[in-house]
Write a protein that holds these residues in place. Structure first.
Motif, PDB file in Angstrom:
ATOM      1  N   ARG A  33       0.864  -1.187   0.000  1.00 50.55           N
ATOM      2  CA  ARG A  33       0.000   0.000   0.000  1.00 50.55           C
ATOM      3  C   ARG A  33       0.894   1.228   0.000  1.00 50.55           C
ATOM      4  NH1 ARG A  33      -4.659   0.730   2.255  1.00 50.55           N
ATOM      5  NH2 ARG A  33      -6.166  -0.961   2.289  1.00 50.55           N
ATOM      6  N   HIS A  81      -5.461   1.552  -3.828  1.00 50.96           N
ATOM      7  CA  HIS A  81      -4.605   1.573  -2.647  1.00 50.96           C
ATOM      8  C   HIS A  81      -3.699   0.371  -2.474  1.00 50.96           C
ATOM      9  CE1 HIS A  81      -8.081   4.287  -2.090  1.00 50.96           C
ATOM     10  NE2 HIS A  81      -7.083   5.117  -1.854  1.00 50.96           N
ATOM     11  N   VAL A  82      -4.167  -0.792  -2.902  1.00 51.45           N
ATOM     12  CA  VAL A  82      -3.304  -1.970  -2.834  1.00 51.45           C
ATOM     13  C   VAL A  82      -2.763  -2.259  -4.222  1.00 51.45           C
ATOM     14  CG1 VAL A  82      -3.205  -4.437  -2.374  1.00 51.45           C
ATOM     15  CG2 VAL A  82      -4.564  -2.959  -0.901  1.00 51.45           C
ATOM     16  N   SER A  83      -1.473  -2.337  -4.359  1.00 48.42           N
ATOM     17  CA  SER A  83      -0.889  -2.554  -5.676  1.00 48.42           C
ATOM     18  C   SER A  83      -1.153  -3.971  -6.177  1.00 48.42           C
ATOM     19  CB  SER A  83       0.614  -2.291  -5.639  1.00 48.42           C
ATOM     20  OG  SER A  83       1.139  -2.505  -6.940  1.00 48.42           O
TER      21      SER A  83
END
Lengths: 245, 245
Positions: A52, A95-97
């Motif tokens: 994140r 937000h989370v890759s």
DNA sequence: CGTGGATTTGAGAGAAATCAAATCATGTGG
DNA sequence: CCACATGATTTGATTTCTCTCAAATCCACG
């Protein structure tokens, strides 16, 4: 050896300027962006799938790539990045890759906190639009990459990829006399093109023999760029390198 | 037969709400967006490569897909779209389209002028962020699609695509009892997966025989959704269906 | 009931993968 | 400054997945 030094804001402004006229205030705001300059060794993971991030990465010097790893351990490279690129702008809103961002060779980058970018985005609509546009161009390259890996035989696939890189390198002044420093191994090419490295090797020999291109000792040489683009059915439209296009 | 009626603003708000809390003003502004509702016959081109659209298309009912055509006439489908999607948001900042947008079946869409969207984008930062995010999710799907067509053998490739569609249909309430109306022909599937339709046919037979899924008469039935996701190595992370993810 | 699209089946060909191993750098530590 | 290890490139032989070509069947629709 790698190449020119460019300051962080220079690179960023040059990049964004390619897309529209920024007024003095816009530029001043960009120049005031806080950032941390960092030197990264080849192979460094800047972002990993699942991370994140709280900052974005502007590439100043060197090359980066983005990749996903499949269940069975195969790696698929999704994009290569040249100086001036901001390869993880999407982290501002995702937000989370969902993939990794990795240094291809020794590289220098500038990290800009999300906070600062969110602020500039709210206060300077023109800059916001340009950053959005950057992510959309990103998207356009992915679309083209789908066509490339899905529809073209290996030699055309290679030709197309190299043609794209040439155009992008040229746009940031890194092509000189039809050649450029490009530290890609055949394994990188294989992972980008969805081929094996042994097949990449044979394809490269073929293109070399046919006098179209030569990648040796980390430098890419074009013998016949036009024929290469034809072979790869390359149409630069999707690069959206022109402001009003 | 096709399906539920949803009003334009309903679909859009539901979609954006999945990603963040909008306040009353935001919602009011969205509801006031001007738009033209249109009924499109299957196969209608909404945007063609080279066009300069002046409006965006919100899909209300039916399915759309985006595609590129290669020099030698092969078509590559880049994405499928389900109700609630705004498949050409990128045209807000990328002025010349680099691909086609086509109605897969008879569909109803709402066209929203770029003007109106640019305005809302300047006045309502939260809505702007959500629209940006929509385009970034788009991008994430393209990345995944690259991996799919480039790295997986045909049966896994099919499984992955169908798993994605199932999740997305489910998210907008179009999956019922493990089945959904999905008017894809084997030719569409082939063009999406980078396979030939005859190979698609054989793969579908296999998956049917193995009791994982069945696509017949335009309805998709899951016999074993979980096993299908395993086969396709499907990880829903990249769909970014969760607000804070 | 004929027509065209969609699906299905079969046989053969081909592009790229796999497996294996040799050669060629390059860079590090003793 | 050489010895050795590691990674990159190259070559060869074989296998396999998917395509190509062809044709039959099915089916919805005017």
């Amino acid at each position: 050896m790698p190449n020119q030094r460019t300051s962080l804001t220079d690179a960023l402004i040059r990049k964004l300027r390619m897309n529209a006229e920024l007024d003095a205030d816009d530029i001043a705001t960009i120049e005031r962006l806080p950032f941390t300059r960092e030197q990264l060794a080849a192979g460094t993971f800047i972002v990993r799938e699942g991370d994140r991030p709280s900052r974005c990465c502007l590439l100043i010097d060197g090359f980066l790539f983005r990749a996903k790893t499949t269940e069975d351990g195969k790696r698929q490279i999704l994009s290569f990045h040249v100086p001036g690129d901001i390869p993880d702008l999407q982290s501002l809103h995702l937000h989370v890759s969902d993939h990794d961002l990795v240094a291809l060779n020794d590289a220098t980058v500038g990290f800009i906190p999300h906070d600062a970018l969110h602020t500039i985005t709210r206060t300077r609509p023109k800059v916001a639009a340009l950053l959005w546009r950057e992510t959309l161009i990103d998207s356009a390259l992915f679309r083209d990459w789908i066509v490339n890996v899905s529809r073209r035989p290996a030699p055309a696939r290679m030709a197309h990829l190299i043609s794209e890189l040439a155009r992008r390198l040229d746009a940031v002044g890194l092509m000189k006399d039809d050649q450029a420093y490009l530290p890609l191994t055949q394994v990188h090419l294989a992972d980008a093109l969805g081929l094996t490295s042994v097949h990449v090797n044979r394809v490269l020999q073929e293109l070399r023999k046919d006098g179209m291109m030569d990648l040796k000792d980390r430098v890419l040489r074009f013998s016949d760029a036009q024929r290469l683009e034809e072979l790869g059915a390359f149409d630069p439209l999707y690069l959206h390198q022109h402001p009003k296009l």
